[in-house]
Design a protein around this motif. Sequence first.
Motif, PDB file in Angstrom:
ATOM      1  N   LEU A 262       0.933 -33.341 103.413  1.00 27.91           N
ATOM      2  CA  LEU A 262       0.631 -34.656 103.984  1.00 27.91           C
ATOM      3  C   LEU A 262       0.863 -35.539 102.906  1.00 27.91           C
ATOM      4  CD1 LEU A 262      -0.703 -36.566 106.101  1.00 27.91           C
ATOM      5  CD2 LEU A 262      -2.905 -35.756 105.054  1.00 27.91           C
ATOM      6  N   ILE A 263       1.797 -36.491 103.307  1.00 35.18           N
ATOM      7  CA  ILE A 263       2.042 -37.598 102.443  1.00 35.18           C
ATOM      8  C   ILE A 263       1.524 -38.931 102.947  1.00 35.18           C
ATOM      9  CG2 ILE A 263       3.904 -38.862 101.081  1.00 35.18           C
ATOM     10  CD1 ILE A 263       5.677 -36.610 101.592  1.00 35.18           C
ATOM     11  N   CYS A 264       0.590 -39.473 101.973  1.00 29.19           N
ATOM     12  CA  CYS A 264       0.023 -40.882 102.565  1.00 29.19           C
ATOM     13  C   CYS A 264       0.554 -41.623 101.432  1.00 29.19           C
ATOM     14  CB  CYS A 264      -1.443 -40.948 102.048  1.00 29.19           C
ATOM     15  SG  CYS A 264      -2.365 -39.580 103.012  1.00 29.19           S
ATOM     16  N   TYR A 265       0.881 -43.048 102.315  1.00 29.84           N
ATOM     17  CA  TYR A 265       1.472 -44.107 101.289  1.00 29.84           C
ATOM     18  C   TYR A 265       0.485 -44.677 100.436  1.00 29.84           C
ATOM     19  CZ  TYR A 265       4.750 -48.126 100.443  1.00 29.84           C
ATOM     20  OH  TYR A 265       5.505 -48.885 100.115  1.00 29.84           O
ATOM     21  N   HIS A 266      -0.510 -44.755 100.506  1.00 23.36           N
ATOM     22  CA  HIS A 266      -1.656 -44.901  99.768  1.00 23.36           C
ATOM     23  C   HIS A 266      -2.431 -43.546  99.278  1.00 23.36           C
ATOM     24  CE1 HIS A 266      -0.891 -49.277 100.232  1.00 23.36           C
ATOM     25  NE2 HIS A 266      -0.844 -48.743 101.463  1.00 23.36           N
ATOM     26  N   GLY A 267      -1.883 -42.887  98.209  1.00 23.45           N
ATOM     27  CA  GLY A 267      -2.670 -41.692  97.671  1.00 23.45           C
ATOM     28  C   GLY A 267      -1.748 -40.552  97.376  1.00 23.45           C
ATOM     29  N   GLY A 268      -0.460 -40.581  97.940  1.00 23.15           N
ATOM     30  CA  GLY A 268       0.643 -39.568  97.640  1.00 23.15           C
ATOM     31  C   GLY A 268       0.418 -38.339  98.501  1.00 23.15           C
ATOM     32  N   VAL A 269       0.917 -37.476  97.853  1.00 25.20           N
ATOM     33  CA  VAL A 269       0.857 -36.184  98.601  1.00 25.20           C
ATOM     34  C   VAL A 269      -0.717 -35.501  98.427  1.00 25.20           C
ATOM     35  CG1 VAL A 269       1.679 -33.480  98.422  1.00 25.20           C
ATOM     36  CG2 VAL A 269       3.204 -35.701  97.878  1.00 25.20           C
ATOM     37  N   TYR A 270      -1.204 -35.034  99.449  1.00 23.17           N
ATOM     38  CA  TYR A 270      -2.717 -34.399  99.406  1.00 23.17           C
ATOM     39  C   TYR A 270      -2.754 -33.110  98.789  1.00 23.17           C
ATOM     40  CZ  TYR A 270      -7.116 -32.923 100.804  1.00 23.17           C
ATOM     41  OH  TYR A 270      -8.604 -32.242 100.800  1.00 23.17           O
ATOM     42  N   PRO A 271      -3.229 -32.968  97.577  1.00 23.58           N
ATOM     43  CA  PRO A 271      -3.169 -31.754  96.787  1.00 23.58           C
ATOM     44  C   PRO A 271      -3.933 -30.540  97.281  1.00 23.58           C
ATOM     45  CG  PRO A 271      -4.948 -33.416  95.936  1.00 23.58           C
ATOM     46  CD  PRO A 271      -4.220 -33.919  97.227  1.00 23.58           C
ATOM     47  N   GLY A 272      -4.696 -30.654  98.394  1.00 17.66           N
ATOM     48  CA  GLY A 272      -5.395 -29.281  98.678  1.00 17.66           C
ATOM     49  C   GLY A 272      -4.717 -28.773 100.074  1.00 17.66           C
ATOM     50  N   ASN A 273      -5.376 -28.328 100.822  1.00 21.03           N
ATOM     51  CA  ASN A 273      -5.255 -27.661 102.091  1.00 21.03           C
ATOM     52  C   ASN A 273      -5.081 -28.836 103.047  1.00 21.03           C
ATOM     53  OD1 ASN A 273      -5.234 -26.732 104.555  1.00 21.03           O
ATOM     54  ND2 ASN A 273      -6.250 -24.747 103.982  1.00 21.03           N
ATOM     55  N   ALA A 274      -3.750 -29.143 103.401  1.00 24.17           N
ATOM     56  CA  ALA A 274      -3.758 -30.491 104.120  1.00 24.17           C
ATOM     57  C   ALA A 274      -4.331 -30.321 105.645  1.00 24.17           C
ATOM     58  CB  ALA A 274      -2.391 -30.903 104.333  1.00 24.17           C
ATOM     59  N   LYS A 275      -4.029 -29.332 106.131  1.00 20.36           N
ATOM     60  CA  LYS A 275      -4.487 -28.703 107.723  1.00 20.36           C
ATOM     61  C   LYS A 275      -5.769 -28.867 107.658  1.00 20.36           C
ATOM     62  CE  LYS A 275      -3.386 -25.329 111.317  1.00 20.36           C
ATOM     63  NZ  LYS A 275      -2.635 -26.118 111.938  1.00 20.36           N
ATOM     64  N   GLN A 276      -6.595 -28.513 106.711  1.00 17.88           N
ATOM     65  CA  GLN A 276      -7.976 -28.208 106.708  1.00 17.88           C
ATOM     66  C   GLN A 276      -8.500 -29.746 106.478  1.00 17.88           C
ATOM     67  OE1 GLN A 276      -9.592 -25.393 104.027  1.00 17.88           O
ATOM     68  NE2 GLN A 276     -11.714 -26.446 104.095  1.00 17.88           N
ATOM     69  N   ALA A 277      -8.082 -30.543 105.660  1.00 13.00           N
ATOM     70  CA  ALA A 277      -8.523 -31.696 105.395  1.00 13.00           C
ATOM     71  C   ALA A 277      -8.266 -32.804 106.516  1.00 13.00           C
ATOM     72  CB  ALA A 277      -7.841 -32.275 104.025  1.00 13.00           C
ATOM     73  N   LEU A 278      -7.203 -32.398 107.056  1.00 13.33           N
ATOM     74  CA  LEU A 278      -6.880 -33.324 108.477  1.00 13.33           C
ATOM     75  C   LEU A 278      -7.810 -33.073 109.618  1.00 13.33           C
ATOM     76  CD1 LEU A 278      -4.758 -35.342 109.318  1.00 13.33           C
ATOM     77  CD2 LEU A 278      -3.154 -33.510 110.032  1.00 13.33           C
ATOM     78  N   ALA A 279      -8.325 -31.772 109.780  1.00  9.94           N
ATOM     79  CA  ALA A 279      -9.084 -31.377 110.521  1.00  9.94           C
ATOM     80  C   ALA A 279     -10.467 -31.786 110.278  1.00  9.94           C
ATOM     81  CB  ALA A 279      -9.208 -29.798 110.696  1.00  9.94           C
TER      82      ALA A 279
END
Length: 250
Positions: free
Chosen positions: A226-243
């Motif tokens: 997951l790439i956010c324009y503000h914050g960059g690449v999410y460093p952890g488990n993106a799927k879980q964080a998104l959920a």
Amino acid sequence: MNTTAGIEAIKLTRGFNGSQGVIYPTLIWDEGTAILVDTGEPIHLEAIRDAMEQVGVPFVRMNRIILTHQDIDHIGGLPGLVQASAHPVDVMAHEEEKPYIEGLKPLIKLKKELLQEKLNSLPEDQQELRGQIDLLLNHTPGGRVSTVLKDQDVLPYGGGLTVIHTPGHTPGHISLYLGQSKTLIAGDAIMYSEGKLRKPPEQFTPDMEQAIQSILKLAKYDVETLICYHGGVYPGNAKQALAELAAECR
Ligand SMILES: [Zn+2]
């Protein structure tokens, strides 16, 4: 660096308006194309060139720009990039953002009076900051949109790139999903700060209810990166964080 194909979040610093110091346009490339997703601000031109060189994709290869939305920290660099390119660049955005980007409607959030006030109040020796504000005042909006996008368009780049209409932060905001690598480029539909995924900030999001629906829409995708324009690449488990973010929104 593999120059055949790739996706890379480009870290840019020293922005002035709305970018809070650090922003992350994304570069997507394969044999036939190099696409820059969002452009930073006018002062970032050289930094973008340098970053492209570093990943082995020379600036001359950039032939497409996708704009996630009209905010100035996303489109500010567009005129300079197009002008600096040796060949025509295909500029793509959602149909609802096109009139703002092309200057037919005033940008929803850019308050020129505030910028002018800020400029007037700055001491003469703040040359760099003065220059940045001056560029923003005189080089907006971004320029021509040559290709209009809509929800669920699939573009034949990077192994297939799905356009997801994610309104709320702006009416025609889009996010991008690359199915092959399960990469989601969220734009400003989701932000990452202080170790956590977040909704876009209320003060810059005219329709929060829509923005929340957009997060729920994104949470349905199978996301590994997951790439956010503000914050960059999410460093952890993106799927879980998104959920988890989606659960907070429900
Ligand atoms: Zn932004």
